[in-house]
Design an enzyme around this catalytic site. Structure first.
Site, PDB file in Angstrom:
ATOM      1  N   GLU A   1       0.680  -1.123   0.011  1.00  0.00           N
ATOM      2  CA  GLU A   1      -0.025  -0.027  -0.067  1.00  0.00           C
ATOM      3  C   GLU A   1       0.821   1.263   0.124  1.00  0.00           C
ATOM      4  OE1 GLU A   1      -1.544  -1.162   3.713  1.00  0.00           O
ATOM      5  OE2 GLU A   1      -2.754  -2.898   2.842  1.00  0.00           O
TER       6      GLU A   1
ATOM      7  N   HIS B   1      -6.361   1.395  -0.178  1.00  0.00           N
ATOM      8  CA  HIS B   1      -5.384   1.905  -1.107  1.00  0.00           C
ATOM      9  C   HIS B   1      -5.126   0.956  -2.347  1.00  0.00           C
ATOM     10  CE1 HIS B   1      -4.463   4.316   2.255  1.00  0.00           C
ATOM     11  NE2 HIS B   1      -3.649   4.970   1.361  1.00  0.00           N
TER      12      HIS B   1
ATOM     13  N   LYS C   1     -11.807   6.606   3.471  1.00  0.00           N
ATOM     14  CA  LYS C   1     -10.895   7.061   2.579  1.00  0.00           C
ATOM     15  C   LYS C   1     -10.501   6.347   1.454  1.00  0.00           C
ATOM     16  CE  LYS C   1      -6.001   8.110   3.152  1.00  0.00           C
ATOM     17  NZ  LYS C   1      -4.748   7.722   3.726  1.00  0.00           N
TER      18      LYS C   1
END
Ligand code: S3P
Length: 451
Positions: free
Chosen positions: A89, A158, A185
């Site tokens: 990530e 991610h 996110k």
């Protein structure tokens, strides 16, 4: 914990106004970490992110707690986010699931305000498989650990090498929200300029249609720069800026970032004032009626003519739940689906200029009718049972009609719903033997009295 569109931490309102600037701390030892935290004090930063994967002592819970104590002493008023990123990530170290669990607990106990919980942390399996459910349980447990310590959880996903499709970006953000994250996110890597558009488009849709918590998105690398500064336009609530060493590709130095955010903020404030002065708002148009009355097709045609956006409540629910209507009926039951329909209308209340194509049972609940009437014009489409049967004959996606595709069944259910449909409707249009264009034409003509 209750979810909120705006999360307030030490006076910073995340999800309101200008995106908050978060500066990473990437030191390898306590001395470096201390120096970086002191530098942040001098910068226009709203938050700090301690990247635990950069810290040599990350395996020792006591060292983790001690660093957090140091950070808190240097930055007493700054919201502190604790994050561990694996190599895949874009981080500096790898970790086992058990190690990750312990680290999150240590960070939460150590006094950070927010903790980053990676969606894939519990599962090394690819996203698309069912085994992601195991990852879900792991994720939920980590969120609960944070909550027990009064710490907020930032669910994060991610993609360091590519940009997933819009659908998948939305799916992941919705998933993390459903699993209890207080902020959601996603960071993606564009491989071509169009990928940045995908990320921005997904952000706008998420914030406009699905989000119950603040959303944070970014396209990394040079190509993604715009996504780091235009959060006030898309809805992204936090942006990561660098102070010296960046923690991810494409981060903009904090002072430059602040200038860009302020410029956009000024323009936006002016535009919003203009908008609120402009008279009246464009209402929504709700299409209701029995299955097979042509709501989706007519919605497409109306959208072309009126320039309104389109939204289908069944699709909204499928997107939010990450599964099909059929599976929801089977696994959770119809009552649960009806709750989801009401929740959908509530969430969509804040929209305008949208054609909302409703599931066939939407108008049966009084509460739904009130929500529709409050936010727009309700258009009822009707058709004879024979016409309906003809239109749904080859489609097996509707649980209520499976095994029930007969004129008597359709006629009986339609009769039961008739009074509710008619009471809800501002405009009624019969669709038998008419083309989609003709129906749309009729609706547009009669809409003139309402808009
Ligand atoms: C239903 C209609 C369907 C869908 C669900 C239940 C109903 O929507 O919401 O299968 O109760 O009439 P469509 O009318 O768009 O098929």
């Amino acid at each position: 914990m209750k979810t909120e569109r705006v999360v307030t931490i030490r006076d910073r309102k995340i999800g309101e106004g200008m995106p908050k600037i978060c500066v990473p701390i990437v030191g390898a030892d306590e001395k470096e970490i201390r120096a970086q935290a002191e530098r942040i004090r001098e910068l226009p930063a709203d938050m700090a992110e301690w990247r635990m994967d950069c810290f040599d002592g990350v395996d020792e819970p006591d060292s983790v707690r001690s660093v957090l104590g140091t950070l808190r002493a240097i930055l007493p008023w700054t919201p502190l986010l604790a994050t561990f990123r694996t190599r895949k990530e874009g981080g500096n170290r790898d970790i086992t699931a058990e190690g990750y669990r312990k680290l999150c607990a240590a960070a939460a106990e150590g006094g950070c305000d927010l903790i980053d919980v990676e969606l894939f942390a519990g599962s090394t399996l690819p996203w698309e498989t069912d085994a992601v459910r195991d990852g879900d349980t792991f994720f939920r447990e980590l969120v609960e650990t944070a909550h027990r310590c009064g710490v907020k959880a930032v669910g994060s996903s991610h993609e360091f090498h590519r940009t997933p499709k819009e659908q998948e970006i939305l799916f992941r953000l919705c998933r993390m929200q459903a699993l209890g994250a207080d902020i959601v996110k996603i960071a993606v890597m564009p491989q071509r300029p169009e990928d940045v558009d995908v990320l921005l488009g997904a952000t706008i849709r998420m914030c406009r249609e699905y989000a119950a918590v603040p959303v944070v998105t970014m396209a990394m690398g040079e190509e993604g720069t715009v996504s780091r500064i235009n959060g006030e336009l898309t809805g992204s609530a936090i942006t990561f800026g660098s102070a010296g060493r960046a923690s991810a590709p494409g981060q903009i130095p904090v002072r430059d970032l602040k200038r860009a955010l302020e410029m956009i903020h000024e323009k936006e404030t002016g535009r919003k004032q203009e908008d609120s002065r402009a008279a009246g708002r464009k209402k929504n148009l709700y299409l209701i009626g029995f299955m097979g009355t042509g709501k989706s097709s007519v919605s497409g045609e109306l959208s072309k003519r009126l320039g309104y956006r389109e939204l289908d409540t069944d699709e909204w629910i499928e997107q939010q739940q990450g599964t099909t209507i059929f599976a929801i009926f089977e696994q959770k039951g119809e009552a649960c689906f009806r709750e989801m329909e009401t929740e959908c209308l509530r969430s969509l209340g804040k929209l305008d200029g949208t054609i909302v194509s409703c599931g066939g049972g939407m108008a049966v609940r009084q509460e739904n009718v009130a929500l529709m009437k409050e936010n727009g014009v309700v258009v009822l489409l009707t058709a004879e049972p024979e016409t309906i049967l003809e239109r749904v004959r080859d489609d097996d996606s509707r649980p209520i009609l499976r095994g029930n595709k007969t004129v008597p069944f359709i006629a009986q259910l339609m009769e039961r719903r008739r009074a509710a449909y008619e009471a809800a409707a501002d405009i009624t249009v019969a669709t038998d033997r008419k083309s989609v264009g003709e129906v749309a034409e009729e609706i547009c003509a009669r809409m003139e009295d309402f808009v």
